[in-house]
Design an enzyme around this catalytic site. Structure first.
Site, PDB file in Angstrom:
ATOM      1  CG  LEU A 191      -2.277   0.594   1.155  1.00 45.42           C
ATOM      2  CD1 LEU A 191      -3.026   0.110  -0.062  1.00 45.42           C
ATOM      3  CD2 LEU A 191      -3.069   0.255   2.419  1.00 45.42           C
ATOM      4  CB  CYS A 192       3.880   2.212   1.886  1.00 40.20           C
ATOM      5  SG  CYS A 192       3.948   0.577   2.555  1.00 40.20           S
ATOM      6  CB  THR A 193       4.687   0.658  -3.403  1.00 39.29           C
ATOM      7  OG1 THR A 193       5.608  -0.033  -2.587  1.00 39.29           O
ATOM      8  CG2 THR A 193       5.276   0.909  -4.767  1.00 39.29           C
TER       9      THR A 193
ATOM     10  CB  CYS B 110       0.975   0.942   5.249  1.00 42.03           C
ATOM     11  SG  CYS B 110       2.149   0.170   4.126  1.00 42.03           S
TER      12      CYS B 110
END
Lengths: 414, 182
Positions: A191-193, B110
């Protein structure tokens, strides 16, 4: 076909009687085909041309223009119509001796009585969910008093150049649930990418899909078949791609990523469908050994992207399979027994000796020892009689941290 | 086909009898979640809440860190477990709008095991431990809230101040956060 069925072969059993019996078997065998897509079209055509005459087909989808390159029972004028109906009509028209019933809808709409009518079930599906459902249903239908309750399940699956066909004899051999770890999960991007440093056009699309939609259009449920929704995602993804200097975001890529479309190869479908129908033919006629007899190979893998490779092996039944392993045992009990008394008896039963049981039916949480909040919510049930909590014949699952497997009981009131 | 049935009868002789099931069966996802719930190690900083006790696939986890930068806060996470569990991970979201490098303003989290590193052998306890860890060790190299991550990386003291003021319902760089203090 009659010629093939009128003589014994090198692998037929001693008791095999060629001629009238296998020939009438194939004419009277009722086959259910689940899915009328890429595999389904091939399967229906093969079955009809192999002499099967009583076929049913279920599919909930309608025909999309992108199906036409390989789903050869459909024409441009059919776009928008239900796949099952169009496929059934096409094959019935070409092979008039073959009668095909179509049902447009979900497999979950149908009950055990419906599935009981068939002799064999062939799946040409693209969803794990649907496979698990039909598998669990067929396992649950087994009734030792009725040989017809055993429905062999033939499952075909393809993804690009790869495919598999497998035969399952519910409760006798390894089932879909036993083999769940054979499915490679979809590769997900962190998700962070997506949120910070997208590198590929797919990342921009996933960002629009997962993050931006939630931010801007939270109250509108995303419909991946709605062109307006896809256009919106495409435009947001395109802006993001421009911001990060990424090339390659297109409308069709957006559609592909959001709907998780994997390019389908017509010849892979043809090969896998042929294998499935071959097994159906052998099961119906006993004219040759079939894939999936207990203790023999039951799983054929096919890879066509580097040369042609197939590998056939036996996937063994998983004794701890939540569907076919560890089947429920009967528990005969007085309906006036309280749940507390039942819990106490579990602590004493030699096979269980449960210390901290959690127990439920499909509908109801009966009693959970942990977590604490559920214990408090369910402890009131302990005083209640079993007859107030569950029905005669209902299944109850009991687990305990001390045991790796769950205990399943079919409660029978005495 | 008849031959298959005689093989089935052979098998059955050597197994405990399993009668017919006509009633609804406990689903595979329910079985697994029931087992996972029995094995949760919640400790004193975590509590579950089930709005409907019969539906174990949907619940809230309340986290009250007793150390670290987020000490004194009360954070609620919704868990929505799909029927495909454990093939697919639970869907977890933070109910409050908080200032955290790994949680965005919509509540998305995340955490690698909630997405790309999920494996069916992992259980709910692993997810819960992962969430707890995010409050003890916010991770600036894996950001969802880029500004919070940048603060954490460049000026830890300012980050700390921002965490405190956001937790009491203040705003950071024009963004107002939910009050989460006990």
């Amino acid at each position: 076909m009659d010629r093939l069925l009128s003589r014994p072969g090198g692998f037929t059993e001693d008791e095999y009687e060629p001629g009238a019996i296998p020939i009438s078997n194939i004419e009277n065998f009722r086959v259910l085909v689940i899915g009328a897509g890429g595999l389904g079209c091939e399967i229906l055509k093969n079955l009809a041309l192999s002499g099967f005459r009583k076929i049913d087909v279920i599919d909930m989808d309608t025909i999309d223009v992108s199906n036409l390159n390989r789903q050869f029972l459909f024409r441009e004028k059919d776009v928008g119509k239900p796949k099952a109906t169009v496929a059934a009509e096409f094959v019935s028209r070409r092979v008039p001796s073959c009668k095909i019933n179509a049902y447009v809808g979900k497999i979950q709409d149908k009950d055990e009585d419906y599935y009981m009518q068939f002799n064999i079930i062939i799946c040409g599906l693209d969803s794990i969910e649907a496979r698990r459902w039909i598998n669990a249903t067929l396992v649950g239908m087994i009734d030792m008093g009725n040989p017809d309750s055993l429905k062999p399940l033939i499952d075909g699956g393809t993804e690009g150049f790869k495919g598999q066909s497998r035969v399952i004899l519910p409760t006798m051999t390894s089932c879909i649930e036993c083999q769940l770890d054979m499915h490679a999960p979809r590769a997900a991007v962190p998700l962070c990418t997506l949120a910070t440093i997208p590198r590929q056009p797919q990342h921009c699309i996933e960002w629009a899909h997962i993050i931006k939609w939630e931010e801007d259009r939270k109250d509108i449920p995303l419909d991946t078949d709605d062109p307006e929704h896809i256009t919106w995602l495409y435009q947001k993804a395109l802006l993001r791609a421009q911001e990060f200097g990424i090339q390659g975001v297109t409308y069709s890529l957006t559609q592909g990523v959001v709907k998780n479309i994997i390019p389908a190869i017509a010849s892979t479908n043809a090969i896998i469908a042929a294998s499935c129908c071959n097994e159906a033919f052998k099961l119906a006629t006993s004219s040759a050994p079939f894939l999936g007899a207990p203790g023999t190979n039951n799983y054929m893998q096919y890879t066509g992207d580097s040369g042609v490779y197939t590998y056939t092996f036996e996937h063994e039944q998983n004794p701890a399979c939540p569907v076919c392993g560890n089947l429920p045992r009967d528990l005969t009990i007085n309906p006036d027994t309280t749940l507390q008394e039942l819990v106490d008896s579990f602590a004493e039963r030699p096979e269980s000796q449960l210390k901290k049981p959690n127990m439920r039916t499909e509908e109801k949480t009966l009693y959970y020892s942990a977590p604490e909040s559920l214990r408090m919510q369910t402890e009131g049930n302990l005083k209640r009689k079993l007859s107030e909590l569950l029905a005669d014949g209902e299944e109850m699952a009991v687990s305990d941290p001390a045991f790796a497997i769950d205990f399943r009981y079919k409660v029978r009131f005495s | 086909m008849l031959k298959i049935w005689s093989m089935k009868q052979e098998q059955q002789k050597s197994e405990a009898a399993a009668g017919q099931t006509k009633k609804k069966k406990v689903t595979a996802a329910q079985l697994r979640v029931q087992k996972d719930l029995g094995e949760l190690a919640l400790g004193s900083t975590m509590k579950t809440h089930f709005p409907n006790a019969d539906d174990i696939l949907n619940f809230t986890l309340t986290l009250t860190p007793d150390e670290g930068l987020y000490k004194g806060g009360v954070f609620n996470f919704t868990f929505a477990i799909p029927s495909t569990f454990p093939h697919e991970p639970p869907k977890v979201k933070c109910k409050e709008k908080i200032y955290h490098p790994n949680i965005d303003l919509e509540g998305n989290v995340c955490l690698n095991i909630l997405r790309e590193d999920w494996k069916p052998v992992l259980n709910l306890n692993a997810v819960i431990v992962g969430l707890q860890f995010l409050f003890l060790e916010p991770n600036a190299s894996d950001p969802l809230n880029k500004e919070a991550a940048a603060d954490l990386q460049t000026d830890r003291d300012r980050f700390k101040r921002n965490v405190r003021s956001s937790m009491s319902g203040g705003s950071v760089k024009g963004e107002t956060f939910d009050r989460v203090m006990k």
